[in-house]
Design a protein around this motif. Structure first.
Motif, PDB file in Angstrom:
ATOM      1  N   SER A 137      30.874  19.374  -3.723  1.00 23.72           N
ATOM      2  CA  SER A 137      30.417  20.570  -2.772  1.00 23.72           C
ATOM      3  C   SER A 137      31.029  20.588  -1.652  1.00 23.72           C
ATOM      4  O   SER A 137      31.209  19.571  -0.914  1.00 23.72           O
ATOM      5  N   VAL A 138      31.267  21.732  -1.127  1.00 25.21           N
ATOM      6  CA  VAL A 138      31.708  22.095   0.499  1.00 25.21           C
ATOM      7  C   VAL A 138      30.617  22.749   1.322  1.00 25.21           C
ATOM      8  O   VAL A 138      30.250  23.641   0.967  1.00 25.21           O
ATOM      9  N   THR A 139      30.524  22.222   2.441  1.00 29.52           N
ATOM     10  CA  THR A 139      29.567  22.735   3.492  1.00 29.52           C
ATOM     11  C   THR A 139      30.236  23.726   4.271  1.00 29.52           C
ATOM     12  O   THR A 139      31.375  23.150   5.162  1.00 29.52           O
ATOM     13  N   TYR A 140      29.990  25.054   4.425  1.00 32.07           N
ATOM     14  CA  TYR A 140      30.825  25.897   5.340  1.00 32.07           C
ATOM     15  C   TYR A 140      29.623  26.314   6.319  1.00 32.07           C
ATOM     16  O   TYR A 140      28.651  26.942   6.098  1.00 32.07           O
ATOM     17  N   LEU A 141      29.958  25.999   7.823  1.00 25.75           N
ATOM     18  CA  LEU A 141      28.998  26.297   8.721  1.00 25.75           C
ATOM     19  C   LEU A 141      29.733  27.385   9.490  1.00 25.75           C
ATOM     20  O   LEU A 141      30.885  27.895   9.631  1.00 25.75           O
ATOM     21  N   LEU A 142      28.546  28.436   9.925  1.00 30.71           N
ATOM     22  CA  LEU A 142      29.059  29.685  10.438  1.00 30.71           C
ATOM     23  C   LEU A 142      29.266  29.383  11.954  1.00 30.71           C
ATOM     24  O   LEU A 142      28.606  28.895  12.520  1.00 30.71           O
ATOM     25  N   ASN A 143      30.423  29.981  12.480  1.00 31.19           N
ATOM     26  CA  ASN A 143      30.835  30.055  13.648  1.00 31.19           C
ATOM     27  C   ASN A 143      30.453  31.368  14.450  1.00 31.19           C
ATOM     28  O   ASN A 143      31.212  32.404  13.869  1.00 31.19           O
ATOM     29  N   PRO A 144      29.440  31.545  15.135  1.00 34.17           N
ATOM     30  CA  PRO A 144      29.148  32.906  15.615  1.00 34.17           C
ATOM     31  C   PRO A 144      30.261  33.693  16.407  1.00 34.17           C
ATOM     32  O   PRO A 144      30.369  34.777  16.535  1.00 34.17           O
ATOM     33  N   ASN A 145      31.455  32.820  16.733  1.00 33.05           N
ATOM     34  CA  ASN A 145      32.548  33.530  17.851  1.00 33.05           C
ATOM     35  C   ASN A 145      33.654  33.741  16.928  1.00 33.05           C
ATOM     36  O   ASN A 145      34.567  34.360  17.517  1.00 33.05           O
ATOM     37  N   LYS A 146      33.493  33.793  15.510  1.00 33.47           N
ATOM     38  CA  LYS A 146      34.533  34.049  14.561  1.00 33.47           C
ATOM     39  C   LYS A 146      34.218  35.322  13.789  1.00 33.47           C
ATOM     40  O   LYS A 146      33.056  35.136  13.281  1.00 33.47           O
ATOM     41  N   PRO A 147      35.114  36.207  13.312  1.00 30.31           N
ATOM     42  CA  PRO A 147      34.830  37.457  12.304  1.00 30.31           C
ATOM     43  C   PRO A 147      34.215  36.626  11.082  1.00 30.31           C
ATOM     44  O   PRO A 147      34.522  35.856  10.771  1.00 30.31           O
ATOM     45  N   LEU A 148      33.138  37.265  10.524  1.00 28.62           N
ATOM     46  CA  LEU A 148      32.425  36.862   9.335  1.00 28.62           C
ATOM     47  C   LEU A 148      33.496  37.121   8.205  1.00 28.62           C
ATOM     48  O   LEU A 148      33.225  35.885   7.360  1.00 28.62           O
ATOM     49  N   ASP A 149      34.475  37.769   8.007  1.00 26.53           N
ATOM     50  CA  ASP A 149      35.259  37.965   6.902  1.00 26.53           C
ATOM     51  C   ASP A 149      36.326  37.228   7.044  1.00 26.53           C
ATOM     52  O   ASP A 149      37.306  36.811   6.006  1.00 26.53           O
ATOM     53  N   GLU A 150      36.413  36.123   8.059  1.00 18.88           N
ATOM     54  CA  GLU A 150      37.233  35.139   8.121  1.00 18.88           C
ATOM     55  C   GLU A 150      36.646  33.710   8.034  1.00 18.88           C
ATOM     56  O   GLU A 150      37.377  32.798   8.238  1.00 18.88           O
ATOM     57  N   GLN A 151      35.666  33.895   7.417  1.00 20.39           N
ATOM     58  CA  GLN A 151      34.465  32.306   7.279  1.00 20.39           C
ATOM     59  C   GLN A 151      34.137  32.251   5.827  1.00 20.39           C
ATOM     60  O   GLN A 151      33.771  33.222   5.473  1.00 20.39           O
ATOM     61  N   GLN A 152      34.232  31.394   5.280  1.00 23.75           N
ATOM     62  CA  GLN A 152      33.897  31.010   4.074  1.00 23.75           C
ATOM     63  C   GLN A 152      32.367  30.681   3.940  1.00 23.75           C
ATOM     64  O   GLN A 152      31.798  29.725   4.540  1.00 23.75           O
ATOM     65  N   TYR A 153      31.626  31.327   3.040  1.00 20.89           N
ATOM     66  CA  TYR A 153      30.365  31.093   2.907  1.00 20.89           C
ATOM     67  C   TYR A 153      29.969  30.138   1.729  1.00 20.89           C
ATOM     68  O   TYR A 153      29.584  29.085   1.649  1.00 20.89           O
ATOM     69  N   SER A 154      31.135  30.347   0.797  1.00 17.49           N
ATOM     70  CA  SER A 154      31.218  29.576  -0.535  1.00 17.49           C
ATOM     71  C   SER A 154      32.647  29.524  -0.868  1.00 17.49           C
ATOM     72  O   SER A 154      33.405  30.044  -0.173  1.00 17.49           O
ATOM     73  N   ASP A 155      32.836  28.767  -1.931  1.00 16.11           N
ATOM     74  CA  ASP A 155      34.151  28.732  -2.561  1.00 16.11           C
ATOM     75  C   ASP A 155      34.752  30.412  -2.923  1.00 16.11           C
ATOM     76  O   ASP A 155      36.098  30.521  -2.767  1.00 16.11           O
ATOM     77  N   SER A 156      33.996  31.075  -3.176  1.00 17.50           N
ATOM     78  CA  SER A 156      34.059  32.354  -3.823  1.00 17.50           C
ATOM     79  C   SER A 156      33.757  33.525  -2.713  1.00 17.50           C
ATOM     80  O   SER A 156      33.940  34.673  -3.032  1.00 17.50           O
ATOM     81  N   GLN A 157      32.977  33.529  -1.705  1.00 12.56           N
ATOM     82  CA  GLN A 157      32.745  34.525  -0.856  1.00 12.56           C
ATOM     83  C   GLN A 157      32.665  34.144   0.739  1.00 12.56           C
ATOM     84  O   GLN A 157      32.733  32.856   1.006  1.00 12.56           O
ATOM     85  N   THR A 158      32.977  35.079   1.224  1.00 10.52           N
ATOM     86  CA  THR A 158      33.158  35.104   2.925  1.00 10.52           C
ATOM     87  C   THR A 158      31.664  35.213   3.185  1.00 10.52           C
ATOM     88  O   THR A 158      30.779  35.661   2.498  1.00 10.52           O
ATOM     89  N   TYR A 159      31.210  34.989   4.697  1.00  9.79           N
ATOM     90  CA  TYR A 159      29.972  35.468   5.135  1.00  9.79           C
ATOM     91  C   TYR A 159      29.905  36.743   5.367  1.00  9.79           C
ATOM     92  O   TYR A 159      28.683  37.204   4.896  1.00  9.79           O
ATOM     93  N   ASP A 160      30.862  37.465   5.387  1.00  9.85           N
ATOM     94  CA  ASP A 160      30.725  38.997   5.422  1.00  9.85           C
ATOM     95  C   ASP A 160      30.330  39.610   3.874  1.00  9.85           C
ATOM     96  O   ASP A 160      29.447  40.390   3.919  1.00  9.85           O
TER      97      ASP A 160
END
Length: 412
Positions: free
Chosen positions: A2-25
């Motif tokens: 499993s991989v943990t993806y931490l949210l960076n509030p200073n970076k666009p949501l669609d450039e950050q992974q929430y999971s292997d298959s989804q961005t935070y956006d």
């Protein structure tokens, strides 16, 4: 892995992974769409059913809006619209927020009414049959468990392989027990000298009324919840650095009534110099309990008990709410002397009694019993299944509508 993806509030949501298959956006959009979809379904269902909010529910919405206005003022905003834009971005103002609150709360209140209607429609026979089909997941388990350490002891020339073999031999020797006392005796015999004081009490290894959902080890859970388990069954499980030995004793089918009561906790003070309870401090606390009960007996009502709690309680008992009120308490929520008192068949509504445990006196006011717990579990599960199926059946019909609305909202 499993991989943990931490949210960076200073970076666009669609450039950050929430999971292997989804961005935070993707994730936030999916969550918002699902919420919007359910809200739309429930609002339409409620209106078709003629559901109308009562005065208390309307007051809840008003209070929520008043809280927003208070928050705006507290943050030095004299305009609620400006506060909302600062907090949530453009597109949201006071008028739109009120509409959202009304729509959201209407959906919530209607869903609660709908679920309660379903619960009321289930017969006890239906609920009992349903619970029986799920009992392996919900029956409470009482068992004994003990860990035999198999760590290497290099100082004494015992490598890890030898240590594990010794631990297995010890665990198997304990597993010959067929009664609780024998299990306790064998654990005490095998315990190291620095642990013997702990295991002198045979209940140190007892786990009472454990909910299967709380057992995270799947092997343990499978063995303990096996319908074939009977009193005195034992087994061993290998761990990384030793062996666990288990004894099964009983299964609780939850065919008991939930308990409702009030409690006042009176701590026993400790000597300021020694930090220990003395006969004098114990007597002083006992006198306080006697005084409380005498005051209650002058007016033996629940209201009087509530008033006395403000005067006598030195701390809240675990799980208490306002005035020390405990409602719909099940056996897995309590343990030890408190559980024994609360669930004793001798308890009667309106009686007051007390126990002393863990350096504290607990004075109880017993209320009327609640529903039979296995039936409560069943009606909750049955109504949830029906709710999920209802939403699922209508979800496709509402998917297009909510997607369009959400897309338009994102443009603003």
């Amino acid at each position: 892995d499993s991989v943990t993806y931490l949210l960076n509030p200073n970076k666009p949501l669609d450039e950050q992974q929430y999971s292997d298959s989804q961005t935070y956006d993707d994730y936030f959009e999916e969550t918002a769409l699902n919420s919007l979809q359910q809200m739309s379904i429930l609002n339409d269902m409620g209106k078709k059913a003629g559901f109308v909010l009562n005065d208390e529910q309307k007051a809840t919405i008003k209070q929520a809006m008043d809280d927003i206005r208070s928050a705006a003022a507290a943050n030095q905003f004299n305009d609620v619209d400006k506060y909302l834009r600062a907090m949530y971005g453009r597109g949201l103002d006071e008028k739109r927020l009120l509409k959202l609150l009304e729509t959201s709360y209407y959906a919530t209140f209607y869903s609660q009414a709908l679920v309660q209607e379903w619960k009321d429609s289930f017969t006890d026979e239906e609920k009992a049959a349903y619970y029986d089909s799920k009992r392996r997941e919900y029956d409470l388990i009482t068992y004994y468990s003990y860990f035999v350490d198999g760590s290497a002891d290099n100082e004494n020339g015992i490598d890890s392989e030898t240590a594990m073999a010794n631990a297995l031999e010890t665990a198997q020797a304990i597993a010959v027990a067929r009664t609780e006392d024998t299990f306790g005796e064998l654990v005490y015999k095998s315990a190291s000298e620095d642990q013997k004081e702990t295991y002198k009490n045979y209940d140190a290894t007892r786990r009472e009324n454990v909910a299967p959902a709380s057992i995270t080890n799947e092997q343990w859970k499978a063995w303990l919840t096996d319908p074939a388990r009977a009193y005195g069954d034992t087994t061993t499980f290998e761990a990384d650095s030793g062996y666990y030995v288990f004894m099964f004793t009983e299964r609780n089918n939850n065919e008991y009534n939930l308990e409702n009561y009030r409690a006042i906790a009176i701590s026993v003070e400790k000597n300021a110099d020694t930090g220990a309870i003395t006969s004098d401090t114990l007597s002083a606390a006992q006198a306080k309990v006697d005084e409380l009960i005498a005051a209650y007996n002058e007016d033996p009502t629940e209201d009087n008990f509530i008033a006395l709690s403000d005067k006598y309680a030195s701390k809240s008992a675990d799980g208490s709410s306002s005035s020390g009120l405990y409602e719909n308490v099940n056996m897995s929520m309590l343990s030890g002397d408190i559980a024994d008192y609360v669930f004793s068949p001798e308890r009667k509504a309106g009686e007051v009694g007390y126990i002393y445990t863990d350096e504290t006196f607990y004075v109880f006011y017993t209320k009327e019993e609640g529903k039979q717990y296995n039936l409560v579990i069943a009606e909750n599960l049955m109504s949830q299944e029906k709710y999920d199926a209802t939403i699922e059946d209508l979800s496709d019909e509402y998917a297009v509508k909510t997607n369009i609305v959400f897309a338009l909202a994102k443009r603003k």
